[in-house]
Design an enzyme around this catalytic site. Structure first.
Site, PDB file in Angstrom:
ATOM      1  N   VAL A  18     -33.767  -7.919 -33.282  1.00 56.09           N
ATOM      2  CA  VAL A  18     -33.799  -6.578 -33.642  1.00 56.09           C
ATOM      3  C   VAL A  18     -32.959  -6.446 -34.885  1.00 56.09           C
ATOM      4  O   VAL A  18     -33.286  -5.621 -35.665  1.00 56.09           O
ATOM      5  CB  VAL A  18     -32.861  -5.992 -32.329  1.00 56.09           C
ATOM      6  CG1 VAL A  18     -32.535  -4.818 -32.886  1.00 56.09           C
ATOM      7  CG2 VAL A  18     -33.675  -5.851 -31.145  1.00 56.09           C
ATOM      8  N   LEU A 155     -38.794  -1.952 -30.318  1.00 58.75           N
ATOM      9  CA  LEU A 155     -39.353  -3.055 -30.802  1.00 58.75           C
ATOM     10  C   LEU A 155     -39.984  -3.946 -30.230  1.00 58.75           C
ATOM     11  O   LEU A 155     -39.212  -4.530 -29.177  1.00 58.75           O
ATOM     12  CB  LEU A 155     -39.063  -3.429 -32.193  1.00 58.75           C
ATOM     13  CG  LEU A 155     -37.899  -4.380 -32.499  1.00 58.75           C
ATOM     14  CD1 LEU A 155     -38.232  -5.696 -32.146  1.00 58.75           C
ATOM     15  CD2 LEU A 155     -37.044  -4.391 -33.683  1.00 58.75           C
ATOM     16  N   GLU A 157     -41.569  -7.781 -29.979  1.00 57.43           N
ATOM     17  CA  GLU A 157     -41.837  -9.048 -31.082  1.00 57.43           C
ATOM     18  C   GLU A 157     -43.113  -9.028 -31.042  1.00 57.43           C
ATOM     19  O   GLU A 157     -44.181  -8.828 -30.440  1.00 57.43           O
ATOM     20  CB  GLU A 157     -41.333 -10.087 -30.139  1.00 57.43           C
ATOM     21  CG  GLU A 157     -39.907 -10.304 -29.845  1.00 57.43           C
ATOM     22  CD  GLU A 157     -39.175 -11.465 -29.165  1.00 57.43           C
ATOM     23  OE1 GLU A 157     -39.941 -12.276 -29.180  1.00 57.43           O
ATOM     24  OE2 GLU A 157     -38.238 -11.214 -28.759  1.00 57.43           O
ATOM     25  N   GLY A 255     -52.170 -10.805 -16.438  1.00 60.13           N
ATOM     26  CA  GLY A 255     -51.932 -11.985 -17.049  1.00 60.13           C
ATOM     27  C   GLY A 255     -51.009 -13.088 -16.115  1.00 60.13           C
ATOM     28  O   GLY A 255     -51.199 -12.782 -15.081  1.00 60.13           O
ATOM     29  N   CYS A 262     -36.578  -9.438 -23.165  1.00 62.58           N
ATOM     30  CA  CYS A 262     -36.113  -8.142 -22.486  1.00 62.58           C
ATOM     31  C   CYS A 262     -36.360  -7.695 -21.139  1.00 62.58           C
ATOM     32  O   CYS A 262     -35.603  -7.428 -20.389  1.00 62.58           O
ATOM     33  CB  CYS A 262     -36.760  -6.957 -23.554  1.00 62.58           C
ATOM     34  SG  CYS A 262     -35.947  -7.139 -25.267  1.00 62.58           S
ATOM     35  N   LYS A 265     -34.559  -9.786 -18.354  1.00 67.30           N
ATOM     36  CA  LYS A 265     -33.061  -9.553 -18.238  1.00 67.30           C
ATOM     37  C   LYS A 265     -32.902  -8.108 -18.072  1.00 67.30           C
ATOM     38  O   LYS A 265     -31.804  -7.567 -17.347  1.00 67.30           O
ATOM     39  CB  LYS A 265     -32.363 -10.007 -19.718  1.00 67.30           C
ATOM     40  CG  LYS A 265     -31.850  -9.097 -20.520  1.00 67.30           C
ATOM     41  CD  LYS A 265     -31.173  -9.892 -21.948  1.00 67.30           C
ATOM     42  CE  LYS A 265     -31.667  -8.897 -23.126  1.00 67.30           C
ATOM     43  NZ  LYS A 265     -31.078  -7.468 -22.930  1.00 67.30           N
ATOM     44  N   LYS A 323     -45.622 -14.728 -25.231  1.00 65.13           N
ATOM     45  CA  LYS A 323     -47.007 -13.715 -25.428  1.00 65.13           C
ATOM     46  C   LYS A 323     -47.628 -14.117 -27.239  1.00 65.13           C
ATOM     47  O   LYS A 323     -46.623 -14.914 -27.524  1.00 65.13           O
ATOM     48  CB  LYS A 323     -46.559 -12.298 -25.591  1.00 65.13           C
ATOM     49  CG  LYS A 323     -46.122 -11.764 -26.812  1.00 65.13           C
ATOM     50  CD  LYS A 323     -45.689 -10.329 -26.701  1.00 65.13           C
ATOM     51  CE  LYS A 323     -44.690  -9.806 -27.802  1.00 65.13           C
ATOM     52  NZ  LYS A 323     -44.511  -8.341 -27.941  1.00 65.13           N
TER      53      LYS A 323
END
Ligand code: UDX
Length: 433
Positions: A18, A155, A157, A255, A262, A265, A323
């Site tokens: 971030v 945002l 990743e 998937g 994120c 958690k 991912k």
């Protein structure tokens, strides 16, 4: 509307995903940015124009900012905040054992910088923090002349730079309307809608957004399981659903379950907070349980492709990151699946384009191979765990020739089953025949 470049520098404390994406993007928008991180090795790389994370467009913006002098890196947060009118806190809030968010790093930094802040400075917190934390930071700072606002970051990743430059919305939570407007103005160049709320609401927006997306994915994975049970093809089911504009096509890929730094958690932290507030949140609990079951179901598919037993069997695992488009392995479903496969006695040979050599998460669990064909050598089944595009374009006749048995479990529905079957593979996808 162009954003007004700041004359005073903007400080960004923390150069993780971030912080770094925020720093290079703000510099690209024309602001003077000082970014602080205590990790010397990381700073040396960044100062040399080398990104410390795999992120599309990062290298270009980093080098641009260093070259035009709008971006600087320093080793201490206290140095970064001197002269800064605006300070972004982009610090980790890892989960504690009970699922709650650990805000100790944030608290420590707040105490360190408090005496060094300029009069009238604004602190904007981008770290995902329990509802109420903005107030806690205010108290820790103990500076009545300094405003603290919540400015959650959304945002993704792999798309961090484009998400920073073109966010869907900018959320600012503050009691001080002038401070909120000042933070909002910094992002004016993005043209994104600005939502100004109180701090607790802004903090809740962040948790609710991530929990909603995670729940959506668990629903999609549950529909994939249902499709298998009733003989439907989940890809067509989702296509038919997605044309309804209230549903849409984004975030609709089944998937091996959701992971990353994120969703796991933040869903645990929200469950913890809800419980503390006297609400059980059964829907979110079910989303988390469905996610755990999804990982286990991929292991079951691999086991079933091998006739029911994993002990002593060689499995190739393609993809280790959570991912594609990132080198991040935090809470990766791929790592979780490999761990379960190894736990049941499989000999796992893993490959990921971002990984060269052994990685701590897989020590004792899998051998990391340098290329996808090498990982398949002698394997009785290959399982696709991360949707890396390069896996689509491999020579599958060659893959088949190096494997001991031609079985493939495609946990990302990345490949064309008909093509694989023509080559002699036994193909298993997610929710599709
Ligand atoms: C997420 C949020 O999207 C972002 O707004 C927030 O700021 C941080 O958390 P990120 O963790 O980078 O971003 O990844 P994201 O692209 O959202 O994917 C999260 C997980 O969901 C990954 O494991 C991904 O593989 C999975 N996913 C995503 C699917 O399984 N199917 C999809 O259709 C989309």
């Amino acid at each position: 509307m162009p954003s007004a470049p700041t004359s005073a520098p903007v400080a960004v404390v923390g150069a993780g995903y971030v912080g770094l994406a925020t720093a290079v993007s703000l510099a690209h928008m024309g602001h003077q940015v000082v970014c602080a991180d205590h990790d010397r090795a990381k700073l040396a790389k960044l100062e040399a124009g080398e990104p410390t994370i795999v992120e599309d467009g990062m290298a270009e913006l980093l080098r641009e900012g260093l070259a035009n002098g709008r971006l600087r890196f320093v080793g201490s947060s206290t140095e970064a905040v001197r002269r800064a009118e605006l300070v972004f806190l982009c610090l980790p809030t890892p989960p504690r054992a009970d699922g709650s968010a650990d805000v100790s790093i944030l608290q420590e930094v707040a105490e360190q910088i408090a005496p060094h802040l300029e009069r009238g400075a604004i602190i904007a917190n981008k770290s995902t923090v329990p509802v109420g934390s903005t107030r806690v930071i205010e108290q820790l700072l103990g500076r009545s002349d300094v405003a603290v606002v919540s400015n959650p970051e959304f945002l993704r990743e792999g798309q961090a730079i484009s998400d920073c430059l073109h966010p869907d919305r900018v959320v600012v939570g503050a009691d001080d309307a002038k401070a909120a407007a000042r933070v909002g103005a910094l992002f004016a160049a993005t043209g994104a809608p600005l939502i100004v709320t109180d701090a607790a609401t802004a903090e809740t927006i962040k948790y609710a957004s991530n929990a909603f997306l995670a729940t959506r994915l668990s629903f999609v994975n549950a529909v994939a399981t249902l499709s298998e049970a009733v003989g439907a093809d989940v890809r067509d089911v989702l296509l038919g659903m997605g044309y309804d504009h209230r549903i849409g096509f984004e975030f609709l890929r089944p998937g091996p379950g959701w992971g990353g730094s994120c969703f796991p958690k933040d869903t645990s932290a929200l469950l913890f907070m809800a419980e503390q507030a006297g609400y059980d949140f059964p829907l979110l609990r079910a989303a988390v349980a469905t996610n755990d079951a999804q990982r286990a179901s991929v292991v079951a598919k691999v086991s079933s492709a091998l006739g029911g037993s994993l002990a002593g069997r060689t499995v190739a695992a393609w993809g280790i990151t959570f991912k594609a488009g990132t080198d991040d392995r935090r809470e990766s479903p791929a790592v979780a699946v490999v761990r379960q496969l190894a736990g049941e006695g499989a000999v796992v040979r893993a490959y990921d384009p971002t990984v060269r050599g052994p990685v701590p998460e897989l020590v004792g669990l899998a051998e990391v191979c340098a290329d996808p064909y090498g990982a398949c050598a002698g394997a009785e089944v290959v399982v696709i765990l991360t949707e890396w595009d390069e896996l689509r374009w491999l020579d599958y006749a060659k893959v088949r020739s190096v494997m001991a048995e031609p079985a493939l479990v495609d946990a990302r529905n990345l490949l064309d089953p008909a093509k694989l079957r023509r080559l002699g593979f036994r193909y298993t996808g997610i929710g599709r025949p």
